[in-house]
Write a protein that holds these residues in place. Structure first.
Motif, PDB file in Angstrom:
ATOM      1  N   GLN A 146     -41.669  14.533  25.471  1.00 61.04           N
ATOM      2  CA  GLN A 146     -43.087  14.341  25.671  1.00 61.04           C
ATOM      3  C   GLN A 146     -43.545  13.374  24.660  1.00 61.04           C
ATOM      4  OE1 GLN A 146     -44.876  15.162  27.950  1.00 61.04           O
ATOM      5  NE2 GLN A 146     -46.853  14.387  27.124  1.00 61.04           N
ATOM      6  N   GLU A 147     -43.369  13.536  23.497  1.00 64.04           N
ATOM      7  CA  GLU A 147     -43.521  12.547  22.648  1.00 64.04           C
ATOM      8  C   GLU A 147     -43.146  11.175  22.610  1.00 64.04           C
ATOM      9  OE1 GLU A 147     -45.627  11.386  19.090  1.00 64.04           O
ATOM     10  OE2 GLU A 147     -45.507  13.243  19.949  1.00 64.04           O
ATOM     11  N   MET A 148     -41.834  10.948  22.955  1.00 59.90           N
ATOM     12  CA  MET A 148     -41.198   9.819  23.446  1.00 59.90           C
ATOM     13  C   MET A 148     -41.999   9.144  24.595  1.00 59.90           C
ATOM     14  SD  MET A 148     -37.204  10.437  22.879  1.00 59.90           S
ATOM     15  CE  MET A 148     -36.761   8.704  23.873  1.00 59.90           C
ATOM     16  N   ARG A 149     -42.448   9.868  25.666  1.00 63.19           N
ATOM     17  CA  ARG A 149     -43.228   9.386  26.692  1.00 63.19           C
ATOM     18  C   ARG A 149     -44.521   8.807  26.347  1.00 63.19           C
ATOM     19  NH1 ARG A 149     -41.916  14.392  29.313  1.00 63.19           N
ATOM     20  NH2 ARG A 149     -40.156  13.967  30.524  1.00 63.19           N
ATOM     21  N   LEU A 150     -45.274   9.568  25.265  1.00 62.10           N
ATOM     22  CA  LEU A 150     -46.526   8.942  24.909  1.00 62.10           C
ATOM     23  C   LEU A 150     -46.393   7.756  23.892  1.00 62.10           C
ATOM     24  CD1 LEU A 150     -47.946  12.509  23.791  1.00 62.10           C
ATOM     25  CD2 LEU A 150     -48.745  11.216  25.655  1.00 62.10           C
ATOM     26  N   LEU A 151     -45.358   7.700  23.137  1.00 60.60           N
ATOM     27  CA  LEU A 151     -44.915   6.620  22.410  1.00 60.60           C
ATOM     28  C   LEU A 151     -44.913   5.312  23.441  1.00 60.60           C
ATOM     29  CD1 LEU A 151     -42.788   7.779  19.492  1.00 60.60           C
ATOM     30  CD2 LEU A 151     -44.942   6.956  19.294  1.00 60.60           C
ATOM     31  N   ARG A 152     -44.171   5.422  24.484  1.00 64.45           N
ATOM     32  CA  ARG A 152     -43.704   4.411  25.380  1.00 64.45           C
ATOM     33  C   ARG A 152     -45.219   3.819  26.188  1.00 64.45           C
ATOM     34  NH1 ARG A 152     -38.586   7.099  28.204  1.00 64.45           N
ATOM     35  NH2 ARG A 152     -37.038   6.546  26.735  1.00 64.45           N
ATOM     36  N   GLU A 153     -45.841   5.021  26.418  1.00 63.55           N
ATOM     37  CA  GLU A 153     -47.472   4.406  27.065  1.00 63.55           C
ATOM     38  C   GLU A 153     -48.315   3.708  25.948  1.00 63.55           C
ATOM     39  OE1 GLU A 153     -49.413   8.000  28.207  1.00 63.55           O
ATOM     40  OE2 GLU A 153     -47.731   8.447  29.845  1.00 63.55           O
ATOM     41  N   ASP A 154     -48.074   4.148  24.501  1.00 64.40           N
ATOM     42  CA  ASP A 154     -48.967   3.342  23.766  1.00 64.40           C
ATOM     43  C   ASP A 154     -48.311   1.948  23.328  1.00 64.40           C
ATOM     44  OD1 ASP A 154     -50.500   5.352  23.269  1.00 64.40           O
ATOM     45  OD2 ASP A 154     -49.394   6.236  21.449  1.00 64.40           O
ATOM     46  N   MET A 155     -46.797   1.791  23.394  1.00 64.78           N
ATOM     47  CA  MET A 155     -46.303   0.503  23.361  1.00 64.78           C
ATOM     48  C   MET A 155     -46.418  -0.447  24.419  1.00 64.78           C
ATOM     49  SD  MET A 155     -42.566   1.560  21.779  1.00 64.78           S
ATOM     50  CE  MET A 155     -41.931   0.240  22.133  1.00 64.78           C
ATOM     51  N   LYS A 156     -46.480   0.156  25.692  1.00 67.56           N
ATOM     52  CA  LYS A 156     -47.037  -0.616  26.860  1.00 67.56           C
ATOM     53  C   LYS A 156     -48.331  -1.123  26.585  1.00 67.56           C
ATOM     54  CE  LYS A 156     -45.932   0.825  31.239  1.00 67.56           C
ATOM     55  NZ  LYS A 156     -45.971   1.451  32.538  1.00 67.56           N
ATOM     56  N   GLU A 157     -49.277  -0.380  26.055  1.00 65.66           N
ATOM     57  CA  GLU A 157     -50.773  -0.628  26.037  1.00 65.66           C
ATOM     58  C   GLU A 157     -50.720  -1.915  25.254  1.00 65.66           C
ATOM     59  OE1 GLU A 157     -53.383   2.552  25.266  1.00 65.66           O
ATOM     60  OE2 GLU A 157     -52.590   3.633  27.171  1.00 65.66           O
ATOM     61  N   LEU A 158     -49.970  -1.667  24.081  1.00 65.21           N
ATOM     62  CA  LEU A 158     -49.975  -2.629  22.933  1.00 65.21           C
ATOM     63  C   LEU A 158     -49.511  -3.920  23.400  1.00 65.21           C
ATOM     64  CD1 LEU A 158     -48.785  -0.702  19.864  1.00 65.21           C
ATOM     65  CD2 LEU A 158     -51.120  -1.571  20.069  1.00 65.21           C
ATOM     66  N   LYS A 159     -48.570  -4.062  24.210  1.00 65.51           N
ATOM     67  CA  LYS A 159     -48.028  -5.263  24.816  1.00 65.51           C
ATOM     68  C   LYS A 159     -48.768  -5.697  25.596  1.00 65.51           C
ATOM     69  CE  LYS A 159     -42.993  -4.180  24.760  1.00 65.51           C
ATOM     70  NZ  LYS A 159     -42.068  -3.987  25.218  1.00 65.51           N
ATOM     71  N   GLU A 160     -49.674  -5.154  26.642  1.00 64.14           N
ATOM     72  CA  GLU A 160     -50.820  -5.437  27.408  1.00 64.14           C
ATOM     73  C   GLU A 160     -52.155  -6.004  26.773  1.00 64.14           C
ATOM     74  OE1 GLU A 160     -51.432  -2.559  30.101  1.00 64.14           O
ATOM     75  OE2 GLU A 160     -49.485  -2.397  31.152  1.00 64.14           O
ATOM     76  N   ASN A 161     -52.566  -5.091  25.609  1.00 62.81           N
ATOM     77  CA  ASN A 161     -53.738  -5.552  24.988  1.00 62.81           C
ATOM     78  C   ASN A 161     -53.548  -6.553  23.913  1.00 62.81           C
ATOM     79  OD1 ASN A 161     -55.121  -4.103  26.732  1.00 62.81           O
ATOM     80  ND2 ASN A 161     -54.924  -2.349  25.247  1.00 62.81           N
ATOM     81  N   LYS A 162     -52.390  -6.480  23.277  1.00 67.49           N
ATOM     82  CA  LYS A 162     -52.164  -7.509  21.863  1.00 67.49           C
ATOM     83  C   LYS A 162     -52.957  -7.201  21.024  1.00 67.49           C
ATOM     84  CE  LYS A 162     -49.354 -10.565  24.596  1.00 67.49           C
ATOM     85  NZ  LYS A 162     -48.358 -11.662  24.706  1.00 67.49           N
ATOM     86  N   HIS A 163     -53.722  -5.947  20.848  1.00 69.09           N
ATOM     87  CA  HIS A 163     -54.425  -5.575  19.838  1.00 69.09           C
ATOM     88  C   HIS A 163     -54.096  -4.071  19.282  1.00 69.09           C
ATOM     89  CE1 HIS A 163     -57.566  -8.662  20.749  1.00 69.09           C
ATOM     90  NE2 HIS A 163     -57.495  -8.207  22.095  1.00 69.09           N
ATOM     91  N   ILE A 164     -53.992  -4.095  17.737  1.00 66.53           N
ATOM     92  CA  ILE A 164     -53.547  -2.965  17.345  1.00 66.53           C
ATOM     93  C   ILE A 164     -54.806  -2.235  17.004  1.00 66.53           C
ATOM     94  CG2 ILE A 164     -52.179  -1.946  15.247  1.00 66.53           C
ATOM     95  CD1 ILE A 164     -50.599  -4.605  15.343  1.00 66.53           C
ATOM     96  N   VAL A 165     -54.820  -1.169  17.741  1.00 68.20           N
ATOM     97  CA  VAL A 165     -55.888  -0.243  17.269  1.00 68.20           C
ATOM     98  C   VAL A 165     -55.435   1.283  17.475  1.00 68.20           C
ATOM     99  CG1 VAL A 165     -58.287   0.607  18.126  1.00 68.20           C
ATOM    100  CG2 VAL A 165     -57.823  -1.940  18.407  1.00 68.20           C
ATOM    101  N   ASP A 166     -55.813   1.918  16.601  1.00 70.60           N
ATOM    102  CA  ASP A 166     -55.380   3.583  16.591  1.00 70.60           C
ATOM    103  C   ASP A 166     -56.596   4.134  17.184  1.00 70.60           C
ATOM    104  OD1 ASP A 166     -54.597   5.888  13.866  1.00 70.60           O
ATOM    105  OD2 ASP A 166     -54.342   5.796  16.086  1.00 70.60           O
ATOM    106  N   LYS A 167     -56.161   4.694  18.467  1.00 71.30           N
ATOM    107  CA  LYS A 167     -57.236   5.466  19.143  1.00 71.30           C
ATOM    108  C   LYS A 167     -57.551   6.801  18.615  1.00 71.30           C
ATOM    109  CE  LYS A 167     -54.763   4.749  23.042  1.00 71.30           C
ATOM    110  NZ  LYS A 167     -54.298   5.057  24.347  1.00 71.30           N
ATOM    111  N   LYS A 168     -56.845   7.473  17.599  1.00 71.81           N
ATOM    112  CA  LYS A 168     -57.016   8.640  17.164  1.00 71.81           C
ATOM    113  C   LYS A 168     -57.832   8.646  16.243  1.00 71.81           C
ATOM    114  CE  LYS A 168     -52.431   9.893  18.988  1.00 71.81           C
ATOM    115  NZ  LYS A 168     -51.078  10.286  18.653  1.00 71.81           N
ATOM    116  N   VAL A 169     -58.451   7.527  15.515  1.00 69.30           N
ATOM    117  CA  VAL A 169     -59.246   7.670  14.462  1.00 69.30           C
ATOM    118  C   VAL A 169     -60.544   7.834  15.009  1.00 69.30           C
ATOM    119  CG1 VAL A 169     -60.255   6.255  12.735  1.00 69.30           C
ATOM    120  CG2 VAL A 169     -57.783   6.092  12.972  1.00 69.30           C
TER     121      VAL A 169
END
Length: 61
Positions: free
Chosen positions: A38-61
């Motif tokens: 489950q953690e790996m799936r979440l990391l893959r989703e985050d990596m996909k969003e980072l590649k699409e947005n090209k912005h590094i933003v921590d959503k959990k803050v």
């Protein structure tokens, strides 16, 4: 006689399968592996969003 031996063999195989399945299902290793997947799936989703947005933003803050 042969039928009884065959029947006993089939019953023993079924019992062995049930015992092994119960041991696997009650194992804590399986629970940990599910959490890791489950953690790996979440990391893959985050990596996909980072590649699409090209912005590094921590959503959990």
């Amino acid at each position: 006689m042969e039928i009884i031996g065959l029947f006993m063999t089939v019953i023993s195989i079924i019992v062995a399968i049930i015992v092994i399945r119960y041991a696997i299902n009650s194992s804590k290793v399986i629970i940990r592996m599910d959490a890791m997947l489950q953690e790996m799936r979440l990391l893959r989703e985050d990596m996909k969003e980072l590649k699409e947005n090209k912005h590094i933003v921590d959503k959990k803050v």
